[in-house]
Enzyme design. Structure first.
Site, PDB file in Angstrom:
ATOM      1  N   GLY A  85     -14.988 -19.116 -52.267  1.00  0.00           N
ATOM      2  CA  GLY A  85     -13.933 -18.198 -52.711  1.00  0.00           C
ATOM      3  C   GLY A  85     -14.420 -17.314 -53.847  1.00  0.00           C
ATOM      4  O   GLY A  85     -15.535 -17.479 -54.362  1.00  0.00           O
ATOM      5  N   PHE A  86     -13.567 -16.407 -54.231  1.00  0.00           N
ATOM      6  CA  PHE A  86     -13.892 -15.450 -55.293  1.00  0.00           C
ATOM      7  C   PHE A  86     -14.270 -16.187 -56.588  1.00  0.00           C
ATOM      8  O   PHE A  86     -15.408 -16.094 -57.081  1.00  0.00           O
ATOM      9  CB  PHE A  86     -12.679 -14.528 -55.481  1.00  0.00           C
ATOM     10  CG  PHE A  86     -12.676 -13.681 -56.707  1.00  0.00           C
ATOM     11  CD1 PHE A  86     -13.831 -13.041 -57.149  1.00  0.00           C
ATOM     12  CD2 PHE A  86     -11.494 -13.513 -57.428  1.00  0.00           C
ATOM     13  CE1 PHE A  86     -13.812 -12.245 -58.295  1.00  0.00           C
ATOM     14  CE2 PHE A  86     -11.464 -12.718 -58.561  1.00  0.00           C
ATOM     15  CZ  PHE A  86     -12.619 -12.098 -59.003  1.00  0.00           C
ATOM     16  N   ILE A  87     -13.337 -16.959 -57.136  1.00  0.00           N
ATOM     17  CA  ILE A  87     -13.589 -17.627 -58.414  1.00  0.00           C
ATOM     18  C   ILE A  87     -14.604 -18.755 -58.228  1.00  0.00           C
ATOM     19  O   ILE A  87     -15.527 -18.920 -59.038  1.00  0.00           O
ATOM     20  CB  ILE A  87     -12.264 -18.162 -59.010  1.00  0.00           C
ATOM     21  CG1 ILE A  87     -11.312 -16.989 -59.303  1.00  0.00           C
ATOM     22  CG2 ILE A  87     -12.520 -18.988 -60.261  1.00  0.00           C
ATOM     23  CD1 ILE A  87      -9.883 -17.400 -59.656  1.00  0.00           C
ATOM     24  N   TYR A 118       4.312 -20.462 -52.756  1.00  0.00           N
ATOM     25  CA  TYR A 118       2.961 -20.612 -53.334  1.00  0.00           C
ATOM     26  C   TYR A 118       3.061 -21.253 -54.716  1.00  0.00           C
ATOM     27  O   TYR A 118       2.416 -22.274 -54.999  1.00  0.00           O
ATOM     28  CB  TYR A 118       2.280 -19.236 -53.427  1.00  0.00           C
ATOM     29  CG  TYR A 118       1.063 -19.212 -54.320  1.00  0.00           C
ATOM     30  CD1 TYR A 118      -0.051 -20.001 -54.049  1.00  0.00           C
ATOM     31  CD2 TYR A 118       1.022 -18.389 -55.456  1.00  0.00           C
ATOM     32  CE1 TYR A 118      -1.162 -19.978 -54.878  1.00  0.00           C
ATOM     33  CE2 TYR A 118      -0.083 -18.358 -56.283  1.00  0.00           C
ATOM     34  CZ  TYR A 118      -1.180 -19.160 -55.995  1.00  0.00           C
ATOM     35  OH  TYR A 118      -2.277 -19.140 -56.818  1.00  0.00           O
ATOM     36  N   LYS A 127       1.871 -25.008 -56.221  1.00  0.00           N
ATOM     37  CA  LYS A 127       0.947 -25.152 -57.352  1.00  0.00           C
ATOM     38  C   LYS A 127       1.583 -25.968 -58.481  1.00  0.00           C
ATOM     39  O   LYS A 127       0.926 -26.805 -59.088  1.00  0.00           O
ATOM     40  CB  LYS A 127       0.545 -23.765 -57.864  1.00  0.00           C
ATOM     41  CG  LYS A 127      -0.455 -23.068 -56.956  1.00  0.00           C
ATOM     42  CD  LYS A 127      -1.802 -23.731 -57.077  1.00  0.00           C
ATOM     43  CE  LYS A 127      -2.862 -23.065 -56.249  1.00  0.00           C
ATOM     44  NZ  LYS A 127      -4.188 -23.650 -56.446  1.00  0.00           N
TER      45      LYS A 127
HETATM   46  N1  LIG Z   1      -7.465 -14.913 -58.180  1.00  0.00           N
HETATM   47  C1  LIG Z   1      -6.388 -15.053 -58.945  1.00  0.00           C
HETATM   48  O1  LIG Z   1      -5.926 -14.098 -59.564  1.00  0.00           O
HETATM   49  C2  LIG Z   1      -5.727 -16.394 -59.092  1.00  0.00           C
HETATM   50  C3  LIG Z   1      -4.602 -16.472 -59.940  1.00  0.00           C
HETATM   51  C4  LIG Z   1      -3.972 -17.710 -60.090  1.00  0.00           C
HETATM   52  C5  LIG Z   1      -4.471 -18.832 -59.450  1.00  0.00           C
HETATM   53  N2  LIG Z   1      -5.547 -18.715 -58.629  1.00  0.00           N
HETATM   54  C6  LIG Z   1      -6.024 -19.937 -57.962  1.00  0.00           C
HETATM   55  O2  LIG Z   1      -7.415 -20.045 -58.179  1.00  0.00           O
HETATM   56  C7  LIG Z   1      -8.041 -20.663 -57.049  1.00  0.00           C
HETATM   57  C8  LIG Z   1      -9.163 -19.775 -56.533  1.00  0.00           C
HETATM   58  O3  LIG Z   1      -8.612 -18.512 -56.169  1.00  0.00           O
HETATM   59  P1  LIG Z   1      -9.488 -17.338 -55.586  1.00  0.00           P
HETATM   60  O4  LIG Z   1      -8.889 -16.076 -56.105  1.00  0.00           O
HETATM   61  O5  LIG Z   1     -10.923 -17.601 -55.779  1.00  0.00           O
HETATM   62  O6  LIG Z   1      -9.077 -17.436 -54.042  1.00  0.00           O
HETATM   63  P2  LIG Z   1      -9.981 -17.442 -52.723  1.00  0.00           P
HETATM   64  O7  LIG Z   1      -9.029 -17.404 -51.589  1.00  0.00           O
HETATM   65  O8  LIG Z   1     -11.019 -16.401 -52.815  1.00  0.00           O
HETATM   66  O9  LIG Z   1     -10.674 -18.867 -52.795  1.00  0.00           O
HETATM   67  C9  LIG Z   1     -10.120 -20.046 -52.260  1.00  0.00           C
HETATM   68  C10 LIG Z   1     -11.147 -20.665 -51.328  1.00  0.00           C
HETATM   69  O10 LIG Z   1     -10.591 -21.885 -50.847  1.00  0.00           O
HETATM   70  C11 LIG Z   1     -10.889 -21.994 -49.481  1.00  0.00           C
HETATM   71  N3  LIG Z   1      -9.849 -22.815 -48.861  1.00  0.00           N
HETATM   72  C12 LIG Z   1      -8.564 -22.451 -48.606  1.00  0.00           C
HETATM   73  N4  LIG Z   1      -7.918 -23.484 -48.060  1.00  0.00           N
HETATM   74  C13 LIG Z   1      -8.807 -24.495 -47.964  1.00  0.00           C
HETATM   75  C14 LIG Z   1      -8.744 -25.809 -47.463  1.00  0.00           C
HETATM   76  N5  LIG Z   1      -7.607 -26.298 -46.955  1.00  0.00           N
HETATM   77  N6  LIG Z   1      -9.855 -26.590 -47.504  1.00  0.00           N
HETATM   78  C15 LIG Z   1     -11.020 -26.103 -48.009  1.00  0.00           C
HETATM   79  N7  LIG Z   1     -11.143 -24.851 -48.478  1.00  0.00           N
HETATM   80  C16 LIG Z   1     -10.043 -24.062 -48.471  1.00  0.00           C
HETATM   81  C17 LIG Z   1     -10.905 -20.581 -48.937  1.00  0.00           C
HETATM   82  O11 LIG Z   1     -11.711 -20.471 -47.762  1.00  0.00           O
HETATM   83  C18 LIG Z   1     -11.461 -19.800 -50.121  1.00  0.00           C
HETATM   84  O12 LIG Z   1     -12.852 -19.597 -50.001  1.00  0.00           O
HETATM   85  C19 LIG Z   1      -6.928 -20.902 -56.044  1.00  0.00           C
HETATM   86  O13 LIG Z   1      -6.487 -22.240 -56.205  1.00  0.00           O
HETATM   87  C20 LIG Z   1      -5.848 -19.939 -56.462  1.00  0.00           C
HETATM   88  O14 LIG Z   1      -4.573 -20.375 -56.075  1.00  0.00           O
HETATM   89  C21 LIG Z   1      -6.185 -17.524 -58.441  1.00  0.00           C
END
Ligand SMILES: NC(=O)c1ccc[n+]([C@@H]2O[C@H](COP(=O)([O-])OP(=O)(O)OC[C@H]3O[C@@H](n4cnc5c(N)ncnc54)[C@H](O)[C@@H]3O)[C@@H](O)[C@H]2O)c1
Length: 336
Positions: A11-13, A153, A157
């Site tokens: 994922g991104f983060i 969502y 969380k």
């Molecule tokens: N980006 C933001 O602004 C933001 C803000 C608040 C919270 N978050 C939280 O931070 C975390 C990372 O977010 P992100 O922006 O990198 O999102 P993202 O969607 O890029 O990364 C999430 C990754 O999890 C993987 N994934 C999803 N469901 C899965 C599963 N059941 N089993 C295994 N892998 C799975 C996806 O393939 C993806 O690569 C998430 O938990 C998100 O809810 C992000």
């Protein structure tokens, strides 16, 4: 060498977190199912870069797969767990709530069960600023009540925060819950505003501006966020003696469990964010003013005092600088 398990590693983060931990000498196990919520090729590219390190092991599967995490914990005995895998996105949770139930609730349950059997030193789980829901008192502090989530969502969380609290209390598992505030930067998510706006502006197509542009977000640059995470890894919560918790700390009185905001502590108008993209691209956005979307909130703004008092650090990259880095990456990646 310490071993870290990072879920959501493609994922991104997650990909930035893995990179940072590899650079800091960790062995990293990255678990991700490469879900098709957005462009899988982008996830594969992020993973491919990590796989160039011999200290990175990729596991492609779902967190909620029965027995998967238990077996992985038994085999790898991770010292640190960073749980980022989730079905993210406020809007999609209206369309497909079940995917949030499975990835976020059941996935986190499986993780907690594995940790109960093979306890890591510290687990850090991603929650969200959306957990603050209908709160209007700004900036949001972790010690504020957060009971009125506006989207499924956010509800999933917030539930993971509660689930983690019970395991931290019962099994003495140190757990930090992050509340992230609109994270952005290179390799960012195609479903988020910066990506959609940049693409549309470069292609001269209109952008949808919700709540007629009257939105504020506490935009957090991804490398600042990862720096904060890195510092928090070495700051595990400790169950307080006699249940006494210092003022301003969200530490539980009965468990090694704490919630920490990671944000810039600066609420930026959506219009200013769009203007930053216009300035870097040298183009003017065609704005399609829209009403507020269901489940969304008009403003987010982090009180980041707790992060500062725990780590001495506050994210500080300003929007024009962070947006410029994203646009540079976007143009290079998509060969614009
Ligand atoms: N980006 C933001 O602004 C933001 C803000 C608040 C919270 N978050 C939280 O931070 C975390 C990372 O977010 P992100 O922006 O990198 O999102 P993202 O969607 O890029 O990364 C999430 C990754 O999890 C993987 N994934 C999803 N469901 C899965 C599963 N059941 N089993 C295994 N892998 C799975 C996806 O393939 C993806 O690569 C998430 O938990 C998100 O809810 C992000």
């Amino acid at each position: 060498m310490r071993t870290a398990l990072v879920t959501g590693s493609a994922g991104f983060i997650g990909s930035f977190v893995c990179r940072r931990l590899l650079d800091d000498g960790f062995r990293v196990i990255g678990l991700d199912c490469l879900s098709d919520y957005y462009d899988v090729a982008l996830k594969e590219r992020r993973h491919a870069m990590l796989m160039q390190s011999e200290n990175f092991r990729a596991v492609i599967d779902k967190v909620e797969t029965l027995g998967l995490l238990m077996d992985l914990f038994a085999e790898e005995k991770p010292d640190v767990v960073i749980h980022l895998a989730a079905q993210a996105g406020v809007r999609y949770s209206i369309e497909n709530p079940r995917s949030y139930l499975e990835s976020n609730i059941i996935g986190t349950f499986e993780l907690l069960e594995a940790a109960r059997a093979y306890p890591p030193e510290h687990m850090l789980l991603a929650s969200t600023s959306s957990a603050f829901g209908a709160n209007t008192q700004m900036p949001y502090a972790e010690t504020d009540k957060a009971d009125h989530q506006m989207s499924f969502y956010a509800a999933t969380k917030k539930s993971t925060e509660n689930m983690a609290h019970s395991y931290a209390h019962l099994f003495d598992l140190p757990i930090t819950m992050f509340r992230f505030f609109t994270v952005y930067g290179p390799w960012g998510r195609p479903d988020m505003a910066l990506f959609k706006f940049t693409k549309a502006i470069l292609e001269d197509t209109p952008i949808d501006v919700y709540n007629h542009g009257d939105m504020k977000r506490d935009f957090t640059y991804v490398e600042d966020l990862v720096h904060a995470i890195r510092l928090l890894i070495d700051t595990p919560p400790v169950r307080p003696e006699n249940g006494i918790v210092p003022d301003g700390d969200s530490l539980s009185p009965v468990a090694p469990h704490r919630v920490v905001n990671i944000g810039n502590s600066d609420a930026v108008q959506l219009i200013a964010f769009i203007e930053a993209i216009e300035a870097v691209t040298g183009k003017t956005a065609k704005r399609n003013l829209m009403p507020m979307q269901a489940g969304d909130v008009p403003a987010t703004w982090a009180n980041a005092d707790l992060l500062k008092s725990l780590t001495g650090y506050t994210p500080k990259t300003a929007v024009p600088e962070g947006v410029a880095k994203f646009v540079e990456w976007y143009k290079d990646y998509y060969d614009v």
